[in-house]
Design an enzyme around this catalytic site. Structure first.
Site, PDB file in Angstrom:
ATOM      1  N   GLU A   1       0.902  -1.328  -0.116  1.00 61.39           N
ATOM      2  CA  GLU A   1       0.309   0.146  -0.030  1.00 61.39           C
ATOM      3  C   GLU A   1       1.090   1.465   0.250  1.00 61.39           C
ATOM      4  OE1 GLU A   1      -2.194  -1.073   3.291  1.00 61.39           O
ATOM      5  OE2 GLU A   1      -3.583  -1.716   2.198  1.00 61.39           O
TER       6      GLU A   1
ATOM      7  N   LYS B   1      -1.466 -11.983   8.442  1.00 58.79           N
ATOM      8  CA  LYS B   1      -3.129 -12.011   8.185  1.00 58.79           C
ATOM      9  C   LYS B   1      -3.771 -13.770   8.269  1.00 58.79           C
ATOM     10  CE  LYS B   1      -3.578  -7.663   6.972  1.00 58.79           C
ATOM     11  NZ  LYS B   1      -4.348  -6.026   6.663  1.00 58.79           N
TER      12      LYS B   1
ATOM     13  N   ASP C   1      -8.363  -9.249   3.398  1.00 60.67           N
ATOM     14  CA  ASP C   1      -8.194  -8.764   5.016  1.00 60.67           C
ATOM     15  C   ASP C   1      -9.103  -8.448   6.130  1.00 60.67           C
ATOM     16  OD1 ASP C   1      -7.129  -5.907   5.862  1.00 60.67           O
ATOM     17  OD2 ASP C   1      -7.860  -4.668   4.316  1.00 60.67           O
TER      18      ASP C   1
ATOM     19  N   GLU D   1     -12.668  -2.941  12.236  1.00 63.37           N
ATOM     20  CA  GLU D   1     -12.559  -2.186  11.189  1.00 63.37           C
ATOM     21  C   GLU D   1     -13.869  -2.463  10.386  1.00 63.37           C
ATOM     22  OE1 GLU D   1      -9.171  -2.426   8.680  1.00 63.37           O
ATOM     23  OE2 GLU D   1      -9.727  -1.130   7.167  1.00 63.37           O
TER      24      GLU D   1
END
Ligand code: GCW
Length: 687
Positions: free
Chosen positions: A294, A368, A373, A401
């Site tokens: 990113e 992760k 995500d 999130e």
């Protein structure tokens, strides 16, 4: 109890059951220690204050065994002190350097409860464990409990920025930083260290993995002394401090023109930097690195690999025992939605699998839990079971999130249990993720878990007071991933609220069903996303559909889902061990909750329940909202049983959740109704 939630599960409220209180107090009113009080100072004060709250007695501390009276015997083993005489050789050898023993036995008319570790840290864990037993009204008579943590590294990641903001934080501002300075509220940091220690966390990364201009300076003399003060507080509670570092530090703060990991000047700079850091923080944990991810800098710029980058840093930290934790969240974030070959889900495996075995011994890869995500439902990353010659950490996200941002109740322990229990089949049956990350399956030297925290400076730490249960549950799973979700939840409710069965049962039901409820009214069958871009709150089916981030559901008027099979899709399914791949590859065998993650399906496809896919979407969305109504009713039934302040606060959140869940229901149902033209069989209202 715990009127505002500040003390979380360490509120130490007086036990309701008077008889039990008296029973416990018989031995808990006397604490016997040996000479050297220094190494047990903190353990002793924690024990005293806990007993004071839970039992309402002020325990007397003596330095030898009082004749004929029951007591707690507290100490560190192997230092030639009295405590040694209570623990047998075959017990001592089972206690590792973070482990402890709790042992209760009778001599004559007295009951002795031994709490001991082989280190100060182990003793602290033992004390908090004993307090937990008291708080949850456990039977202690005759107990023999020897515990060691399953995972070596039990890490909390903060995504805190130095201006005080928190990336994906939903509980106020940073507890560490304000206005580009380290906080002066060190009392709160100590309270935080206690909380983390009480559940066995032993490592903390205090700043965001996205390391911006000022955060890059955390490893300069501008900030290092202040960071060292924080490290000191955590050290007292057995927690090592780490920093997220900028891979391009040599350029940003070092005055060099390059960050090429093979450049001798770059290597020299990092070695000197390590010398400087360790001169101030002798037990500094190491660096967490987000590189080539990113838009963050990384070794790719110089034509080098992640292994080159990680090893360069690892070499600098190695003389001090420091670690490099390198994240695997690397993917093409500049995709074109028309491109059906590139698949973000494949990226971590494609990038890191070829590097297996090339990392130095003090490097860990942080992976992760899923390949995308932190969505409400994802398959487990195929790097688990893929990588064999590399130290691995499982990365989870406690901060919500994509799971309701602490406005919604979404208790993640049941999801984490599924991830930990997932069988990769890498070495035959029973090669679960939880075993792999301990390092025991492939003989990796290091391993463990890390999670992005939900903590902020809100008075109750987590915004939604009940979201404290996610922090608690995460830590308990790090310590022992075999604990059931039910057990962990039971502990949390009793410690946080009370032992009244009504409260315990009601709150447990609320928590344990809440993840599934959230899934019901949000994105269906593993497809994920469907959120508003950027802030990620609230429904927006096409919010990310034509964007560059590789996050597509591919819905059209005939069907929905991403074909990730080897036969006709992106081939992602083939990244798993063949026995697992075979299941995902086949739409009839694929676990239904992941159907749309692996397959593009027509809306009239019949599911195992007999419902069509479209009807399933409608049904679950109506049901999800009904379940939130039930959540609210359950909570309401606890009026008068929970402190008024917390009761009203949670009620307000549940009211909000109910409204938002309706929005989710209506937006999703309407989208698919309009796209397909198929009406709800039950004729409910769809716009
Ligand atoms: O999910 C994304 C988040 C980013 C985060 C990134 C990461 C810290 O939206 O906010 O950046 O993951 O994990 O690096």
């Amino acid at each position: 109890y715990g009127a505002n939630g500040y003390n979380c599960w360490l509120g130490y409220h007086l036990l309701e059951n008077g008889e039990l209180r008296e029973n416990y107090s018989q031995w808990a009113s006397n604490i016997v220690i040996s000479k050297e009080p220094d190494e047990i100072k903190i353990a002793l004060s924690e024990l005293k204050s806990g007993i004071n709250g839970i039992l309402g007695v002020d325990a007397v501390v003596v330095t030898r065994e009082p004749e004929q009276s029951s007591c707690i015997a507290l100490g560190v083993l192997g230092r030639g002190q009295n405590i040694d005489s209570y623990v047998k050789y075959d017990e001592v050898v089972q206690i590792g350097n973070e482990g402890f023993i709790i042992k209760a036995f009778k001599t004559g008319n007295s009951e002795i409860v031994v709490v001991a570790g082989t280190t100060t840290k182990g003793l602290l864990y033992g004390v908090f464990s004993l307090l937990r037993l008291l708080q949850t009204e456990a039977t202690i008579s005759g107990i023999l409990k020897i515990e060691n943590p399953a995972n070596q590294l039990r890490i909390i990641n903060h995504w805190d920025n130095i201006d005080g903001s928190i990336e994906r934080g939903y509980a106020g501002k940073s507890i560490f930083f304000t206005d580009n300075k380290v906080t002066e509220d060190l009392g709160r940091i100590k309270d935080y260290a206690r909380l983390l220690c009480s559940v066995g966390i032993n490592s903390i990364v205090i700043n965001n993995v996205n390391v911006h201009k000022y955060e890059s300076m955390l490893i300069t003399d501008k900030y290092l002394n202040d960071v060292a003060s924080l490290a000191q507080i955590f050290r007292d509670y057995g927690i090592k401090l780490y920093l997220s570092a900028n891979f391009a530090s040599t350029i940003e703060i070092g005055g060099l023109a390059t960050a090429d990991p093979l450049d001798p000047q770059v290597r020299k700079w990092w070695k000197e930097k390590a010398d400087e850091i360790y001169s101030l923080i002798p037990d500094f944990g190491g660096f967490l690195i987000k590189a080539d991810s990113e838009f963050r800098p990384g070794p790719f710029t110089y034509g080098r690999t992640h292994a080159d980058g990680a090893n360069m840093l690892a070499e600098a930290l190695e003389p001090y025992g420091g670690l490099v934790i390198w994240r695997c969240f690397v993917y093409n974030c500049m995709q074109d939605w028309r491109d059906r070959i590139t698949d973000r889900a494949r990226a971590a495996y494609d990038n890191f699998m070829p590097l297996d075995g090339l990392f130095r011994e003090n490097v860990l890869l942080q992976i992760k839990n899923g390949p995308m995500d932190f969505q409400v439902r994802e398959p487990v990353s195929p790097l688990f079971g893929g990588l064999q010659k590399t130290n691995q950490l499982l990365e989870l996200q406690i901060t919500q999130e994509y799971t309701g941002q602490q406005k919604h109740l979404c208790y993640l322990v049941p999801m984490w249990k599924e991830i930990l229990d997932f069988d990769t089949m890498a070495k035959g049956r029973n090669t679960s993720v939880k075993k792999i990350i301990t390092g025991s399956v492939f003989n990796n030297k290091l391993g463990g878990m890390a999670a992005v925290t939900n903590i902020g400076n809100d008075l109750n730490w987590t915004g939604h007071q009940m979201a404290q249960s996610n922090t608690y549950g995460y830590a308990r799973l790090c310590w022992n991933p075999d604990l059931s979700a039910e057990k962990i939840t039971d502990e949390w409710v009793r410690m946080t609220y009370s032992n009244y069965e009504k409260v315990v049962n009601t709150v447990k039901e609320m928590l344990l069903g809440s993840w599934r409820t959230y899934e019901n009214y949000t994105s269906p069958l593993g497809i994920g996303w469907m959120v508003n871009p950027n802030h990620h709150y609230g429904p927006n089916v096409d919010g990310y559909e034509y964007d560059k981030w590789g996050t597509y559901h591919r819905a059209d008027h005939k069907g929905i889902g991403v074909d990730r099979t080897v036969k006709s899709g992106t081939g992602y399914a083939g990244q798993y061990h063949k026995d697992v791949a075979g299941i995902y590859e086949d739409m009839d065998k694929c676990p239904e909750e992941l159907l749309l993650f692996f397959h593009h399906m027509p809306y009239d496809y019949i599911l195992k329940s007999g419902e069509t896919l479209i009807q399933y979407i409608y049904n679950t969305h109506f049901k999800g909202v009904e379940e939130v109504e039930e959540l609210r009713n359950k909570w309401f039934s606890l009026k008068g049983w929970i402190s008024e302040e917390i009761f009203l606060h949670v009620l307000e959140r549940l009211d909000g959740q109910l409204e938002h869940s309706k929005e989710w229901r209506d937006v999703i149902n309407t989208y698919f109704y309009r796209k397909t033209g198929i009406s709800d069989e039950l004729g409910r209202k769809i716009y």
